[in-house]
Motif scaffolding. Structure first.
Motif, PDB file in Angstrom:
ATOM      1  N   GLU A  80       0.853  -1.185   0.000  1.00  0.00           N
ATOM      2  CA  GLU A  80       0.000   0.000   0.000  1.00  0.00           C
ATOM      3  C   GLU A  80       0.896   1.245   0.000  1.00  0.00           C
ATOM      4  N   GLY A  81       0.308   2.407  -0.238  1.00  0.00           N
ATOM      5  CA  GLY A  81       1.090   3.636  -0.275  1.00  0.00           C
ATOM      6  C   GLY A  81       1.863   3.784  -1.573  1.00  0.00           C
ATOM      7  N   GLU A  82       2.757   4.770  -1.594  1.00  0.00           N
ATOM      8  CA  GLU A  82       3.514   5.088  -2.798  1.00  0.00           C
ATOM      9  C   GLU A  82       5.010   4.929  -2.544  1.00  0.00           C
ATOM     10  N   VAL A  83       5.719   4.613  -3.625  1.00  0.00           N
ATOM     11  CA  VAL A  83       7.169   4.436  -3.539  1.00  0.00           C
ATOM     12  C   VAL A  83       7.834   5.090  -4.742  1.00  0.00           C
ATOM     13  N   TYR A  84       9.106   5.450  -4.553  1.00  0.00           N
ATOM     14  CA  TYR A  84       9.937   5.891  -5.672  1.00  0.00           C
ATOM     15  C   TYR A  84      10.750   4.692  -6.159  1.00  0.00           C
ATOM     16  N   HIS A  85      10.755   4.495  -7.454  1.00  0.00           N
ATOM     17  CA  HIS A  85      11.556   3.411  -8.029  1.00  0.00           C
ATOM     18  C   HIS A  85      12.051   3.836  -9.394  1.00  0.00           C
ATOM     19  N   LYS A  86      13.360   3.860  -9.554  1.00  0.00           N
ATOM     20  CA  LYS A  86      13.994   4.253 -10.817  1.00  0.00           C
ATOM     21  C   LYS A  86      13.495   5.609 -11.304  1.00  0.00           C
ATOM     22  N   GLY A  87      13.417   6.551 -10.364  1.00  0.00           N
ATOM     23  CA  GLY A  87      13.078   7.918 -10.712  1.00  0.00           C
ATOM     24  C   GLY A  87      11.604   8.205 -10.870  1.00  0.00           C
ATOM     25  N   GLU A  88      10.749   7.226 -10.640  1.00  0.00           N
ATOM     26  CA  GLU A  88       9.310   7.422 -10.773  1.00  0.00           C
ATOM     27  C   GLU A  88       8.607   7.214  -9.439  1.00  0.00           C
ATOM     28  N   LEU A  89       7.542   7.992  -9.211  1.00  0.00           N
ATOM     29  CA  LEU A  89       6.678   7.787  -8.050  1.00  0.00           C
ATOM     30  C   LEU A  89       5.506   6.921  -8.501  1.00  0.00           C
ATOM     31  N   ARG A  90       5.363   5.742  -7.879  1.00  0.00           N
ATOM     32  CA  ARG A  90       4.338   4.792  -8.285  1.00  0.00           C
ATOM     33  C   ARG A  90       3.685   4.174  -7.061  1.00  0.00           C
ATOM     34  N   GLU A  91       2.564   3.492  -7.287  1.00  0.00           N
ATOM     35  CA  GLU A  91       1.930   2.732  -6.217  1.00  0.00           C
ATOM     36  C   GLU A  91       2.846   1.575  -5.828  1.00  0.00           C
ATOM     37  N   SER A  92       2.960   1.340  -4.537  1.00  0.00           N
ATOM     38  CA  SER A  92       3.831   0.271  -4.061  1.00  0.00           C
ATOM     39  C   SER A  92       3.429  -1.079  -4.654  1.00  0.00           C
ATOM     40  N   LYS A  93       2.149  -1.349  -4.684  1.00  0.00           N
ATOM     41  CA  LYS A  93       1.670  -2.639  -5.199  1.00  0.00           C
ATOM     42  C   LYS A  93       2.093  -2.846  -6.643  1.00  0.00           C
ATOM     43  N   SER A  94       2.031  -1.795  -7.453  1.00  0.00           N
ATOM     44  CA  SER A  94       2.405  -1.893  -8.860  1.00  0.00           C
ATOM     45  C   SER A  94       3.883  -2.227  -9.021  1.00  0.00           C
ATOM     46  N   VAL A  95       4.730  -1.561  -8.259  1.00  0.00           N
ATOM     47  CA  VAL A  95       6.168  -1.835  -8.331  1.00  0.00           C
ATOM     48  C   VAL A  95       6.460  -3.257  -7.882  1.00  0.00           C
ATOM     49  N   MET A  96       5.824  -3.690  -6.809  1.00  0.00           N
ATOM     50  CA  MET A  96       6.063  -5.041  -6.304  1.00  0.00           C
ATOM     51  C   MET A  96       5.628  -6.090  -7.324  1.00  0.00           C
ATOM     52  N   GLU A  97       4.510  -5.861  -7.959  1.00  0.00           N
ATOM     53  CA  GLU A  97       4.046  -6.804  -8.985  1.00  0.00           C
ATOM     54  C   GLU A  97       5.027  -6.871 -10.145  1.00  0.00           C
ATOM     55  N   SER A  98       5.566  -5.729 -10.545  1.00  0.00           N
ATOM     56  CA  SER A  98       6.491  -5.713 -11.676  1.00  0.00           C
ATOM     57  C   SER A  98       7.794  -6.437 -11.365  1.00  0.00           C
ATOM     58  N   LEU A  99       8.142  -6.506 -10.077  1.00  0.00           N
ATOM     59  CA  LEU A  99       9.386  -7.172  -9.661  1.00  0.00           C
ATOM     60  C   LEU A  99       9.156  -8.574  -9.097  1.00  0.00           C
ATOM     61  N   GLY A 100       7.907  -9.000  -9.073  1.00  0.00           N
ATOM     62  CA  GLY A 100       7.596 -10.335  -8.548  1.00  0.00           C
ATOM     63  C   GLY A 100       7.733 -10.440  -7.046  1.00  0.00           C
ATOM     64  N   ILE A 101       7.499  -9.351  -6.337  1.00  0.00           N
ATOM     65  CA  ILE A 101       7.611  -9.324  -4.871  1.00  0.00           C
ATOM     66  C   ILE A 101       6.214  -9.442  -4.265  1.00  0.00           C
ATOM     67  N   THR A 102       6.052 -10.327  -3.304  1.00  0.00           N
ATOM     68  CA  THR A 102       4.767 -10.529  -2.645  1.00  0.00           C
ATOM     69  C   THR A 102       4.611  -9.543  -1.492  1.00  0.00           C
ATOM     70  N   PRO A 103       3.477  -8.830  -1.415  1.00  0.00           N
ATOM     71  CA  PRO A 103       3.261  -7.941  -0.264  1.00  0.00           C
ATOM     72  C   PRO A 103       3.370  -8.712   1.053  1.00  0.00           C
ATOM     73  N   LEU A 104       3.958  -8.069   2.035  1.00  0.00           N
ATOM     74  CA  LEU A 104       4.162  -8.695   3.343  1.00  0.00           C
ATOM     75  C   LEU A 104       2.845  -8.789   4.102  1.00  0.00           C
ATOM     76  N   THR A 105       2.624  -9.934   4.738  1.00  0.00           N
ATOM     77  CA  THR A 105       1.510 -10.077   5.684  1.00  0.00           C
ATOM     78  C   THR A 105       2.057  -9.851   7.082  1.00  0.00           C
ATOM     79  N   LEU A 106       1.589  -8.814   7.739  1.00  0.00           N
ATOM     80  CA  LEU A 106       2.103  -8.498   9.072  1.00  0.00           C
ATOM     81  C   LEU A 106       1.568  -9.481  10.102  1.00  0.00           C
ATOM     82  N   GLU A 107       2.472 -10.089  10.827  1.00  0.00           N
ATOM     83  CA  GLU A 107       2.094 -10.988  11.914  1.00  0.00           C
ATOM     84  C   GLU A 107       2.066 -10.205  13.227  1.00  0.00           C
TER      85      GLU A 107
END
Length: 496
Positions: free
Chosen positions: A161-188
């Motif tokens: 959730e939220g926004e992140v900077y990646h390679k000079g762009e501001l994007r949705e965190s979920k979108s960047v994670m999907e593009s890199l094959g990273i699974t969102p963390l489930t908080l325990e």
């Protein structure tokens, strides 16, 4: 490529400086640190299984610390915490600052007192190494109960959730994670609290403040040496006997540097040749700059302790030792940042007074008034002094100590706070102003020594002259001087 191995201890400012300076740097986690994480997590899971009452694990937060949470709702508790606390405002922290925040928070979790999972520390590691930088608003923290709002914006990115900077762009965190094959963390259980109970925003900004301030304090001495020569300054005041007789090591060191920078100059004078004594902004450079240098040692000590500190709450020490305390309170860093504010503001103050001496025809000897190429028709450096004066006056308001302020929160449960993040942000702003003031002194001094004759410069300052004259021109005509100041200011910066 720089590889920084994190162990939960042994992290230094020099290591962080190298890491931040290398765009391709990565972090690794030692096996011993992983074992610390596993051991403390087993204790947290035992607490949940046996439904023990432990703050933040099976209870609510702040005033709600007496509200019991059932074990089937512990994940909801952590996600709700992160979402509700993501309420920061204002412009975002710089990307290097947030990168440092993540490294420092990870290092704290690796101490094994936070009870988080290996999955969480690996998610932070991935974000750091992939340079996925959460957008973290810099306002909204009281600096006790940790930097809750800023760290929540960091934490929420880990769960997609939220926004992140990646390679000079501001994007949705979920979108960047999907593009890199990273699974969102489930908080325990406890993990949301473990991510946000800490002082990493104020400490990360403080770390960068320290790096920048240290560089500028070094630069201020050779810049002052150029001014000293432009004004035919008296070298007797830098005699080693004068400074050892007082005894401050930093003062002695600045005087030594000045003698080294000025050695071989034919522009300097001895007492009585032109005047008996210089004004204080020339004569007292070792005393003033040296006193500011003293603040760096204190700040470094406190930062390096905090960079390796367990500042979570509660802290896990063993099967029967999960203790609620207050290590999240930012007072040590708050006071350190307030001290740094004073030290850096004073360097800017004395620099502005040297600028005045360079441009004022009553003080600058035989230099043209305001270094004007055509007095009256062209203003030359006249308004450059105005700009520097404005910056040092602004610094005087920013230097008001944040750490002496407090305001109660959470229905008076959290009734004393540090305001350390405000202090750290204001220190950054003072350092930025200091850099611009020093850039202004340098710009004017380059023209002043050129008028006096660069062949008379000492060998060391001639090298500096050649370097910086290569990026800005002589004040030969009125122009948009802000461009020159920015060029020089950028050249004096360490971290982009």
């Amino acid at each position: 490529m720089t590889v920084l191995t994190l162990e939960g201890h042994g992290l230094t400012i020099d290591k962080m400086k190298s890491f931040l300076a290398d765009a391709g740097s990565t972090i690794e986690i030692s096996e011993g640190a992983y074992e610390n994480v596993r051991r403390s997590r087993r204790i947290v899971e035992d607490i949940i299984e046996h439904e023990k009452t432990i703050y933040g694990i099976t209870t609510g937060f702040g005033l709600f610390s007496d509200v019991r949470i059932s074990k089937d709702r512990t994940q909801d508790l952590q996600v709700n915490l992160i979402r509700s606390h993501s309420c920061g405002v204002g412009r975002p922290f710089g990307e290097h600052t947030v990168l440092a925040m993540m490294v420092l928070r990870l290092n704290t979790l690796l101490k094994g007192h936070s009870g988080v999972t290996v999955a969480l520390v690996d998610q932070l590691k991935t974000f750091i190494n992939e340079r996925i930088i959460p957008k973290v608003p810099e306002q909204g923290s009281l600096g006790a109960s940790g930097d809750l709002a800023p760290l929540s914006h960091l934490a929420i990115a880990l769960i997609g959730e939220g926004e992140v900077y990646h390679k000079g762009e501001l994007r949705e965190s979920k979108s960047v994670m999907e593009s890199l094959g990273i699974t969102p963390l489930t908080l325990e259980a406890k993990e949301g609290l473990a991510l946000i109970n800490g002082t990493q925003p104020m400490t990360a900004q403080g770390l960068i403040n320290y790096i920048e301030a240290g560089k500028l304090m070094d630069d201020s001495v050779w810049i002052a040496s150029l001014t000293h020569q432009a004004l035919n300054g008296i070298t007797d005041a830098f005699n080693e006997k004068v400074h050892t007789s007082r005894g401050y090591p930093e003062q002695v060191e600045v005087a030594r540097q000045l003698r080294s920078y000025l050695e071989g100059s034919s522009l300097t004078t001895r007492q009585g040749e032109v005047r008996v004594q210089d004004g204080y902004s020339l004569r007292c450079i070792p005393q003033v700059h040296g006193a500011s240098l003293q603040t760096l040692a204190y700040v470094k000590d406190k930062l390096e302790i905090e960079m390796n500190a367990a500042n979570d709450n509660p802290l896990v020490f063993g099967e029967d030792e999960v203790i609620s305390g207050g290590n999240f309170h930012g007072q040590p860093i708050a006071i350190a940042m307030d001290l740094l504010k004073i030290g850096t503001a004073e360097i800017a103050n004395i620099s502005e007074r040297r600028i005045e001496r360079l441009v004022n025809p009553s003080l600058n000897g035989d230099l043209p008034a305001f270094l004007s190429p055509e007095e009256g028709l062209q203003s030359g450096a006249m308004i450059l002094q105005y700009s520097a004066a404005s910056l040092v006056s602004e610094n005087k308001t920013l230097a008001h100590p944040a750490s002496v302020d407090s305001i109660p929160s959470s229905a008076n449960q959290e009734d004393h706070v540090s305001m350390g993040t405000i202090g750290s942000r204001h220190a950054r702003d003072i350092i930025d102003n200091m850099r611009n003031v020093l850039a202004t002194e340098l710009f004017i001094a380059l023209t002043a020594v050129e008028i006096k004759g660069i062949d008379g410069l000492s060998p060391k300052t001639r090298e500096k002259f050649d370097t910086y004259r290569g990026i800005v021109d002589f004040i030969g005509h009125d122009r948009n001087f802000s461009k020159d100041i920015k060029i020089l200011s950028d050249a004096l910066r360490v971290v982009d």
